[in-house]
Motif scaffolding. Structure first.
Motif, PDB file in Angstrom:
ATOM      1  N   GLN A   9      32.866  38.720  25.212  1.00  0.00           N
ATOM      2  CA  GLN A   9      34.203  38.929  25.768  1.00  0.00           C
ATOM      3  C   GLN A   9      34.250  40.224  26.577  1.00  0.00           C
ATOM      4  N   THR A  10      33.595  41.273  26.077  1.00  0.00           N
ATOM      5  CA  THR A  10      33.542  42.550  26.790  1.00  0.00           C
ATOM      6  C   THR A  10      32.834  42.383  28.134  1.00  0.00           C
ATOM      7  N   LEU A  11      31.701  41.663  28.128  1.00  0.00           N
ATOM      8  CA  LEU A  11      30.976  41.417  29.378  1.00  0.00           C
ATOM      9  C   LEU A  11      31.838  40.651  30.373  1.00  0.00           C
ATOM     10  N   LEU A  12      32.547  39.629  29.897  1.00  0.00           N
ATOM     11  CA  LEU A  12      33.403  38.840  30.786  1.00  0.00           C
ATOM     12  C   LEU A  12      34.547  39.679  31.347  1.00  0.00           C
ATOM     13  N   HIS A  13      35.219  40.438  30.492  1.00  0.00           N
ATOM     14  CA  HIS A  13      36.324  41.290  30.954  1.00  0.00           C
ATOM     15  C   HIS A  13      35.835  42.290  31.999  1.00  0.00           C
ATOM     16  N   SER A  14      34.677  42.885  31.752  1.00  0.00           N
ATOM     17  CA  SER A  14      34.119  43.870  32.672  1.00  0.00           C
ATOM     18  C   SER A  14      33.794  43.235  34.024  1.00  0.00           C
ATOM     19  N   ALA A  15      33.161  42.071  34.006  1.00  0.00           N
ATOM     20  CA  ALA A  15      32.807  41.392  35.252  1.00  0.00           C
ATOM     21  C   ALA A  15      34.053  41.005  36.039  1.00  0.00           C
ATOM     22  N   ILE A  16      35.049  40.487  35.369  1.00  0.00           N
ATOM     23  CA  ILE A  16      36.289  40.077  36.036  1.00  0.00           C
ATOM     24  C   ILE A  16      37.011  41.286  36.615  1.00  0.00           C
ATOM     25  N   ALA A  17      37.055  42.379  35.857  1.00  0.00           N
ATOM     26  CA  ALA A  17      37.703  43.602  36.346  1.00  0.00           C
ATOM     27  C   ALA A  17      36.983  44.154  37.573  1.00  0.00           C
ATOM     28  N   ALA A  18      35.664  43.906  37.669  1.00  0.00           N
ATOM     29  CA  ALA A  18      34.873  44.400  38.799  1.00  0.00           C
ATOM     30  C   ALA A  18      34.911  43.444  39.990  1.00  0.00           C
ATOM     31  N   GLY A  19      35.660  42.353  39.880  1.00  0.00           N
ATOM     32  CA  GLY A  19      35.836  41.460  41.019  1.00  0.00           C
ATOM     33  C   GLY A  19      35.158  40.111  40.940  1.00  0.00           C
ATOM     34  N   ALA A  20      34.544  39.789  39.808  1.00  0.00           N
ATOM     35  CA  ALA A  20      33.917  38.476  39.671  1.00  0.00           C
ATOM     36  C   ALA A  20      34.978  37.380  39.761  1.00  0.00           C
ATOM     37  N   THR A  21      34.584  36.261  40.339  1.00  0.00           N
ATOM     38  CA  THR A  21      35.450  35.091  40.425  1.00  0.00           C
ATOM     39  C   THR A  21      35.099  34.144  39.285  1.00  0.00           C
ATOM     40  N   VAL A  22      36.097  33.752  38.510  1.00  0.00           N
ATOM     41  CA  VAL A  22      35.886  32.803  37.427  1.00  0.00           C
ATOM     42  C   VAL A  22      36.051  31.400  38.004  1.00  0.00           C
ATOM     43  N   LEU A  23      34.947  30.648  38.061  1.00  0.00           N
ATOM     44  CA  LEU A  23      35.006  29.288  38.586  1.00  0.00           C
ATOM     45  C   LEU A  23      35.466  28.296  37.521  1.00  0.00           C
ATOM     46  N   CYS A  24      35.126  28.576  36.275  1.00  0.00           N
ATOM     47  CA  CYS A  24      35.673  27.808  35.146  1.00  0.00           C
ATOM     48  C   CYS A  24      35.479  28.638  33.893  1.00  0.00           C
ATOM     49  N   GLY A  25      36.248  28.331  32.869  1.00  0.00           N
ATOM     50  CA  GLY A  25      36.168  29.063  31.608  1.00  0.00           C
ATOM     51  C   GLY A  25      36.922  30.366  31.679  1.00  0.00           C
ATOM     52  N   GLY A  26      36.274  31.434  31.253  1.00  0.00           N
ATOM     53  CA  GLY A  26      36.901  32.748  31.258  1.00  0.00           C
ATOM     54  C   GLY A  26      36.890  33.364  29.882  1.00  0.00           C
ATOM     55  N   THR A  27      37.775  34.304  29.679  1.00  0.00           N
ATOM     56  CA  THR A  27      37.819  35.033  28.423  1.00  0.00           C
ATOM     57  C   THR A  27      38.587  34.246  27.366  1.00  0.00           C
ATOM     58  N   GLY A  28      38.383  34.651  26.133  1.00  0.00           N
ATOM     59  CA  GLY A  28      39.079  34.017  25.019  1.00  0.00           C
ATOM     60  C   GLY A  28      38.345  32.793  24.492  1.00  0.00           C
ATOM     61  N   ARG A  29      39.009  32.123  23.557  1.00  0.00           N
ATOM     62  CA  ARG A  29      38.448  30.913  22.962  1.00  0.00           C
ATOM     63  C   ARG A  29      38.850  29.691  23.780  1.00  0.00           C
TER      64      ARG A  29
END
Length: 86
Positions: A9-29
């Motif tokens: 979750q930390t890795l995902l939050h960090s990537a998204i905050a840095a500008g990564a585009t979530v094509l599917c899925g994302g943070t959380g359950r």
């Protein structure tokens, strides 16, 4: 298990905050899981080569898509981490 879930979750939050585009899925359950350590299957794009989510082994259902120019660029990208092509 909780530690690994939190790490992903930390890795995902960090990537998204840095500008990564979530094509599917994302943070959380996943929507159908209220408890447990389930991670949404996630695909990220537009991630910097030096981002933690690229440089670390995730051990979760996360894929980072990165374009490359040619075979040499792809090999350089694959070797540009602590693990390389080992």
């Amino acid at each position: 298990m909780a530690e690994q879930f939190d790490h992903i979750q930390t890795l995902l939050h960090s990537a998204i905050a840095a500008g990564a585009t979530v094509l599917c899925g994302g943070t959380g359950r996943p929507d159908d899981r209220e408890t447990g350590y389930f991670v949404k299957p996630t695909i990220l794009a537009d991630v910097a080569r030096k981002a933690e989510v690229v440089q670390q082994e995730i051990f979760g259902p996360v894929i980072v898509l990165q374009p490359f120019e040619d075979l040499n660029d792809a090999i350089a990208m694959a070797n540009d981490s602590e693990f390389g092509l080992a």
